[in-house]
Write a protein that holds these residues in place. Structure first.
Motif, PDB file in Angstrom:
ATOM      1  N   LYS A  94      11.038   7.792  -9.453  1.00  0.00           N
ATOM      2  CA  LYS A  94      10.890   8.630 -10.646  1.00  0.00           C
ATOM      3  C   LYS A  94      11.551   9.994 -10.439  1.00  0.00           C
ATOM      4  CE  LYS A  94       6.817   6.196 -12.329  1.00  0.00           C
ATOM      5  NZ  LYS A  94       5.332   6.187 -12.448  1.00  0.00           N
ATOM      6  N   ASP A 134       3.062   3.369  -4.229  1.00  0.00           N
ATOM      7  CA  ASP A 134       2.948   4.618  -4.973  1.00  0.00           C
ATOM      8  C   ASP A 134       3.972   5.642  -4.492  1.00  0.00           C
ATOM      9  OD1 ASP A 134       1.614   4.721  -2.517  1.00  0.00           O
ATOM     10  OD2 ASP A 134       0.266   6.315  -3.197  1.00  0.00           O
ATOM     11  N   ILE A 135       4.252   5.638  -3.195  1.00  0.00           N
ATOM     12  CA  ILE A 135       5.261   6.546  -2.651  1.00  0.00           C
ATOM     13  C   ILE A 135       6.645   6.144  -3.146  1.00  0.00           C
ATOM     14  CG2 ILE A 135       6.343   7.408  -0.532  1.00  0.00           C
ATOM     15  CD1 ILE A 135       3.680   6.922   0.884  1.00  0.00           C
ATOM     16  N   MET A 180       7.458   4.439  -5.883  1.00  0.00           N
ATOM     17  CA  MET A 180       7.622   4.685  -7.308  1.00  0.00           C
ATOM     18  C   MET A 180       7.782   6.180  -7.586  1.00  0.00           C
ATOM     19  SD  MET A 180       7.736   1.627  -8.220  1.00  0.00           S
ATOM     20  CE  MET A 180       7.829   1.726 -10.008  1.00  0.00           C
ATOM     21  N   ARG A 181       7.104   7.013  -6.809  1.00  0.00           N
ATOM     22  CA  ARG A 181       7.271   8.462  -6.965  1.00  0.00           C
ATOM     23  C   ARG A 181       8.703   8.877  -6.603  1.00  0.00           C
ATOM     24  NH1 ARG A 181       3.108   9.950  -4.249  1.00  0.00           N
ATOM     25  NH2 ARG A 181       4.097  10.485  -2.263  1.00  0.00           N
ATOM     26  N   ASP A 204       0.810  -1.221   0.000  1.00  0.00           N
ATOM     27  CA  ASP A 204       0.000   0.000   0.000  1.00  0.00           C
ATOM     28  C   ASP A 204       0.847   1.276   0.000  1.00  0.00           C
ATOM     29  OD1 ASP A 204       0.959  -0.181   2.569  1.00  0.00           O
ATOM     30  OD2 ASP A 204      -0.967   0.145   3.556  1.00  0.00           O
ATOM     31  N   LYS A 205       2.187   1.124   0.022  1.00  0.00           N
ATOM     32  CA  LYS A 205       3.090   2.271  -0.035  1.00  0.00           C
ATOM     33  C   LYS A 205       3.889   2.313  -1.341  1.00  0.00           C
ATOM     34  CE  LYS A 205       1.985   3.341   4.213  1.00  0.00           C
ATOM     35  NZ  LYS A 205       1.096   4.488   4.502  1.00  0.00           N
ATOM     36  N   GLU A 221       7.967  -3.270  -8.993  1.00  0.00           N
ATOM     37  CA  GLU A 221       6.626  -3.368  -8.420  1.00  0.00           C
ATOM     38  C   GLU A 221       6.127  -4.811  -8.407  1.00  0.00           C
ATOM     39  OE1 GLU A 221       2.256  -1.192  -8.904  1.00  0.00           O
ATOM     40  OE2 GLU A 221       3.976  -0.528 -10.101  1.00  0.00           O
TER      41      GLU A 221
END
Length: 410
Positions: free
Chosen positions: A248, A241-242, A244-245, A238-239, A271
């Motif tokens: 990037k 997205d953080i 991968m940000r 659930d983390k 991922e």
């Protein structure tokens, strides 16, 4: 803005990393690999850190007569020289706790074999002038493990309060001698949210190379039981997205600054790996990345454990020992050690530890694309775009380096 790329600049890049790395790999995969590309040796099971994700931190054992000796290492190097294998990676445990490591590096260098050393940096800052001169003379690459430049996080993950201080002292000492250093960073639930900040700080300190990888959730040493609930040390799903940000942001920063990472290589598969580690997805994580998988490692790397066992791959238990039947030669012993696993992999019979293979997966992904381009055309397009962007980034940074003063900072 248009940038003029001189022929000499382009030629330097083309004759550099591409010729050293990609063209030999392409040749080996298309024509067939005649010999391994390198040898990896765990010199010792001794360590002066207690990392939260390392089996050696909770398993202490005396190898006794099974421990690798200086004579064993010289035999391995002699065999490499005979078979024209020119690279050896010295790991551990902590390799600088192996008493004869400098002699090993000098002996390998005298045979035309280059060494890389993967260390935690705890004692590297105490190397003598003579030892440093050996590293310089034989162009030794040193990899130092740093998970965070936040002392609290680094002390926790590495199990000692002096981990960060000693690692930075080692980087400074080696840098003063122009010995190339790469920082190795394990991505975990404790540092995933601050990786871009880590990169900016590293850049400020003059660190130019960082390699990231998630935690291998199988045992790093297959003769030892895996740490309990080890997979939970990875980044929670659930983390993601953080995470991968953060990656990037690193990727963007790297394009225009004189720092190099492997983020562009891990973005296509990270991922999937972490979701499989968390068991939110079933099956083999690598089949989500490539349609037809090819394991390069079992053909390209001879993995030798600290007790002299030859492992079929870095995560598989050794089945052949260099202390026995040494007259057969290293290549013959390695062929025996890898025979069954190679057969299984070609038949698509994967093993549980294959899902833990992240250390070499970027190269395995590239190998799969080169070996089976049609079956893996989607992955090929993705990799091609990333490599093209990487190429342009390198050219741009070479241009900046040539025509302007280095600028540090964000």
């Amino acid at each position: 803005m248009f940038i003029f790329i001189s022929k000499s600049c382009l030629a330097k890049f083309m004759t550099g990393k591409i010729i050293r790395n990609y063209l030999p790999e392409l040749y080996a995969l298309v024509i067939s690999r005649k010999k391994p590309a390198m040898v990896t040796v765990n010199l010792t099971n001794r360590c002066n850190q207690r990392c939260i994700y390392c089996e050696l931190s909770v398993n202490k054992s005396d190898l006794g007569d099974k421990a690798l000796s200086l004579a064993d290492l010289k035999w391995i190097i002699d065999e490499m020289a005979v078979n024209k294998i020119r690279r050896i990676s010295l790991c551990g445990g902590e390799p600088f706790l192996f008493e004869g490591i400098i002699e090993v590096i000098a002996y390998a260098g005298s045979k035309g074999i280059r060494c890389s050393v993967t260390t935690n940096g705890m004692t590297a800052h105490k190397l003598s002038d003579n030892a440093l001169n050996v590293l310089v003379r034989y162009k030794t690459q040193v990899n130092i493990s740093i998970d965070s430049l936040d002392e609290t996080i680094q002390s926790f993950t590495r199990g000692t309060s002096s981990a960060l201080k000693n690692a930075l002292l080692a980087i400074e000492l080696l840098g003063n001698k122009s010995i190339p250093v790469t920082v190795l960073t394990a991505i975990s639930r404790y540092n995933y949210h601050s990786l871009s900040g880590f990169l900016y700080q590293a850049y400020e300190k003059g660190i130019m190379n960082i390699l990231f990888q998630p935690i291998i959730y199988y045992s790093n040493y297959p003769d030892l039981p895996v740490i309990e609930r080890k997979s939970e040390l990875n980044v929670p799903v659930d983390k993601l997205d953080i995470l991968m940000r953060e990656l990037k942001q690193i990727h963007l920063f790297e394009r225009t600054h004189q720092i190099s990472t492997n983020v562009y290589r891990i973005l296509p598969w990270l991922e999937f790996y972490l979701k499989r580690a968390a068991q939110t997805e079933e099956g083999w994580f690598f089949t989500k990345v490539v349609n037809k998988f090819f394991c390069r490692e079992i053909y390209a790397i001879i993995d030798i454990a600290y007790d002299g066992g030859i492992q079929p791959c870095g995560l598989a238990l050794a089945t052949v020992d260099i202390h026995a039947n040494r007259s057969e030669g290293l290549i013959s012993l390695w062929s025996k050690a890898t025979e069954e696993l190679k057969r299984d992999m070609l038949l698509g019979r994967y093993h549980d530890f294959c899902n833990g293979c992240c250390h070499h997966f970027s190269r395995n992904m590239l190998a799969s694309v080169i070996k089976y381009p049609l079956q893996n055309r989607n992955a090929a397009i993705q990799l091609g775009a990333l490599l093209a962007m990487r190429f342009l980034s390198v050219i741009y940074k070479r241009f900046l380096k040539k025509h302007s003063k280095p600028v540090r900072g964000k």
